[in-house]
Write a protein that holds these residues in place. Structure first.
Motif, PDB file in Angstrom:
ATOM      1  N   UNK A 107       0.860  -1.175   0.000  1.00 18.81           N
ATOM      2  CA  UNK A 107       0.000   0.000   0.000  1.00 18.81           C
ATOM      3  C   UNK A 107       0.899   1.228   0.000  1.00 18.81           C
ATOM      4  N   UNK A 108       0.485   2.286  -0.651  1.00 15.18           N
ATOM      5  CA  UNK A 108       1.318   3.489  -0.722  1.00 15.18           C
ATOM      6  C   UNK A 108       0.441   4.718  -0.889  1.00 15.18           C
ATOM      7  N   UNK A 109       1.011   5.862  -0.575  1.00 12.76           N
ATOM      8  CA  UNK A 109       0.348   7.151  -0.792  1.00 12.76           C
ATOM      9  C   UNK A 109       1.420   8.211  -0.981  1.00 12.76           C
ATOM     10  N   UNK A 110       1.159   9.133  -1.876  1.00 13.90           N
ATOM     11  CA  UNK A 110       2.047  10.270  -2.108  1.00 13.90           C
ATOM     12  C   UNK A 110       1.286  11.537  -1.721  1.00 13.90           C
ATOM     13  N   UNK A 111       1.953  12.420  -0.995  1.00 11.48           N
ATOM     14  CA  UNK A 111       1.316  13.663  -0.543  1.00 11.48           C
ATOM     15  C   UNK A 111       0.846  14.476  -1.750  1.00 11.48           C
ATOM     16  N   UNK A 112      -0.270  15.175  -1.604  1.00 16.91           N
ATOM     17  CA  UNK A 112      -0.848  15.896  -2.744  1.00 16.91           C
ATOM     18  C   UNK A 112       0.120  16.836  -3.466  1.00 16.91           C
ATOM     19  N   UNK A 113       0.958  17.573  -2.755  1.00 19.23           N
ATOM     20  CA  UNK A 113       1.841  18.532  -3.416  1.00 19.23           C
ATOM     21  C   UNK A 113       2.985  17.876  -4.182  1.00 19.23           C
ATOM     22  N   UNK A 114       3.177  16.558  -4.013  1.00 20.95           N
ATOM     23  CA  UNK A 114       4.270  15.850  -4.697  1.00 20.95           C
ATOM     24  C   UNK A 114       3.755  14.876  -5.755  1.00 20.95           C
ATOM     25  N   UNK A 115       2.463  14.910  -6.025  1.00 17.59           N
ATOM     26  CA  UNK A 115       1.893  14.000  -7.013  1.00 17.59           C
ATOM     27  C   UNK A 115       2.215  14.442  -8.431  1.00 17.59           C
ATOM     28  N   UNK A 116       2.065  13.520  -9.359  1.00 16.81           N
ATOM     29  CA  UNK A 116       2.281  13.753 -10.794  1.00 16.81           C
ATOM     30  C   UNK A 116       3.758  14.015 -11.110  1.00 16.81           C
ATOM     31  N   UNK A 117       4.637  13.458 -10.269  1.00 20.61           N
ATOM     32  CA  UNK A 117       6.079  13.577 -10.503  1.00 20.61           C
ATOM     33  C   UNK A 117       6.744  12.207 -10.629  1.00 20.61           C
ATOM     34  N   UNK A 118       5.965  11.132 -10.620  1.00 19.71           N
ATOM     35  CA  UNK A 118       6.507   9.783 -10.773  1.00 19.71           C
ATOM     36  C   UNK A 118       6.919   9.110  -9.477  1.00 19.71           C
ATOM     37  N   UNK A 119       6.700   9.755  -8.329  1.00 20.35           N
ATOM     38  CA  UNK A 119       7.117   9.152  -7.058  1.00 20.35           C
ATOM     39  C   UNK A 119       6.402   7.832  -6.776  1.00 20.35           C
ATOM     40  N   UNK A 120       5.101   7.758  -7.068  1.00 18.54           N
ATOM     41  CA  UNK A 120       4.357   6.524  -6.779  1.00 18.54           C
ATOM     42  C   UNK A 120       4.916   5.355  -7.585  1.00 18.54           C
ATOM     43  N   UNK A 121       5.157   5.577  -8.863  1.00 16.41           N
ATOM     44  CA  UNK A 121       5.684   4.504  -9.709  1.00 16.41           C
ATOM     45  C   UNK A 121       7.065   4.077  -9.242  1.00 16.41           C
ATOM     46  N   UNK A 122       7.942   5.049  -8.981  1.00 20.58           N
ATOM     47  CA  UNK A 122       9.301   4.697  -8.525  1.00 20.58           C
ATOM     48  C   UNK A 122       9.272   4.028  -7.154  1.00 20.58           C
ATOM     49  N   UNK A 123       8.433   4.508  -6.249  1.00 22.58           N
ATOM     50  CA  UNK A 123       8.341   3.894  -4.924  1.00 22.58           C
ATOM     51  C   UNK A 123       7.797   2.472  -5.030  1.00 22.58           C
ATOM     52  N   UNK A 149      -4.645   7.512 -11.233  1.00 28.52           N
ATOM     53  CA  UNK A 149      -3.200   7.690 -11.042  1.00 28.52           C
ATOM     54  C   UNK A 149      -2.563   6.426 -10.469  1.00 28.52           C
ATOM     55  N   UNK A 150      -3.198   5.832  -9.475  1.00 28.00           N
ATOM     56  CA  UNK A 150      -2.647   4.614  -8.881  1.00 28.00           C
ATOM     57  C   UNK A 150      -2.711   3.459  -9.873  1.00 28.00           C
ATOM     58  N   UNK A 151      -3.788   3.387 -10.606  1.00 29.00           N
ATOM     59  CA  UNK A 151      -3.917   2.338 -11.631  1.00 29.00           C
ATOM     60  C   UNK A 151      -2.765   2.440 -12.629  1.00 29.00           C
ATOM     61  N   UNK A 152      -2.470   3.639 -13.067  1.00 29.49           N
ATOM     62  CA  UNK A 152      -1.377   3.826 -14.030  1.00 29.49           C
ATOM     63  C   UNK A 152      -0.034   3.434 -13.436  1.00 29.49           C
ATOM     64  N   UNK A 153       0.202   3.810 -12.179  1.00 31.78           N
ATOM     65  CA  UNK A 153       1.476   3.444 -11.528  1.00 31.78           C
ATOM     66  C   UNK A 153       1.611   1.926 -11.458  1.00 31.78           C
TER      67      UNK A 153
END
Length: 177
Positions: A107-123, A149-153
């Motif tokens: 399970x994962x979550x990226x803070x709103x201000x850091x989204x759309x930068x690829x962090x979820x996929x890399x994490x 977004x999560x589906x894409x990651x």
């Protein structure tokens, strides 16, 4: 770049900024915050309580409601102590009935201000490597059916959709490269 780091009370300032950025405790998927007696409280003491919670909740419990797991924080760069914390990743080493139905191994979550930068996929990729190191050949990762977004990651990391159950998309990902 993105790194997974162990929860550390010494990072309390960045942690406090991170949790303040989320819309509320329920938005911090992967954090384990539901194991606290209340919402996470920004500050040094709140961070220390959060770190203690991750340590306390990592082993399985006799009732079988928790499985062995590892908690990580997602750092924006290489994981140095001054890196900005941008999210949470929770790696469950095995699945119980609930996790098999909707929670998954990661399970994962990226803070709103850091989204759309690829962090979820890399994490998620880093989480898959951690799972492989534990000998987990395939991991289950889930997301809400409407979480594009999560589906894409998940799909970028090789996720293969098994099905959708009660509004949760269930993907399997091989950890073998």
């Amino acid at each position: 770049m993105t790194a997974l780091v162990a929860p550390d009370a010494g990072r309390w300032q960045s942690w406090s900024a991170m949790i303040s950025d989320f819309d509320g405790p329920g938005e911090m998927h992967g954090s384990g915050e539901w194991n606290l007696s209340g919402p996470p409280v920004p500050g040094r003491d709140g961070c220390a309580a959060f770190v203690t919670m991750t340590e306390r909740c990592s082993p399985a419990d006799p009732a079988g409601t928790r499985v062995p797991s590892t908690y990580f924080w997602i750092a924006a760069d290489d994981g140095a102590t001054d890196d900005e914390l941008v999210g949470f990743l929770h790696l469950r080493h095995e699945l119980n009935d609930f996790l098999l139905a909707e929670g998954g191994h990661i399970g994962y979550a990226v803070r709103p201000s850091a989204r759309r930068r690829g962090h979820a996929t890399r994490a998620l990729r880093l989480g898959l490597a951690e799972a492989a190191a534990l000998g987990i050949a395939e991991v289950l990762v889930t997301c809400d059916d409407d979480n594009t977004a999560s589906r894409r990651a998940i799909e970028k990391c090789g996720g293969v959709l098994e099905d959708v159950r009660d509004g949760k998309r269930r993907y399997w990902i091989s950890t073998r490269a």
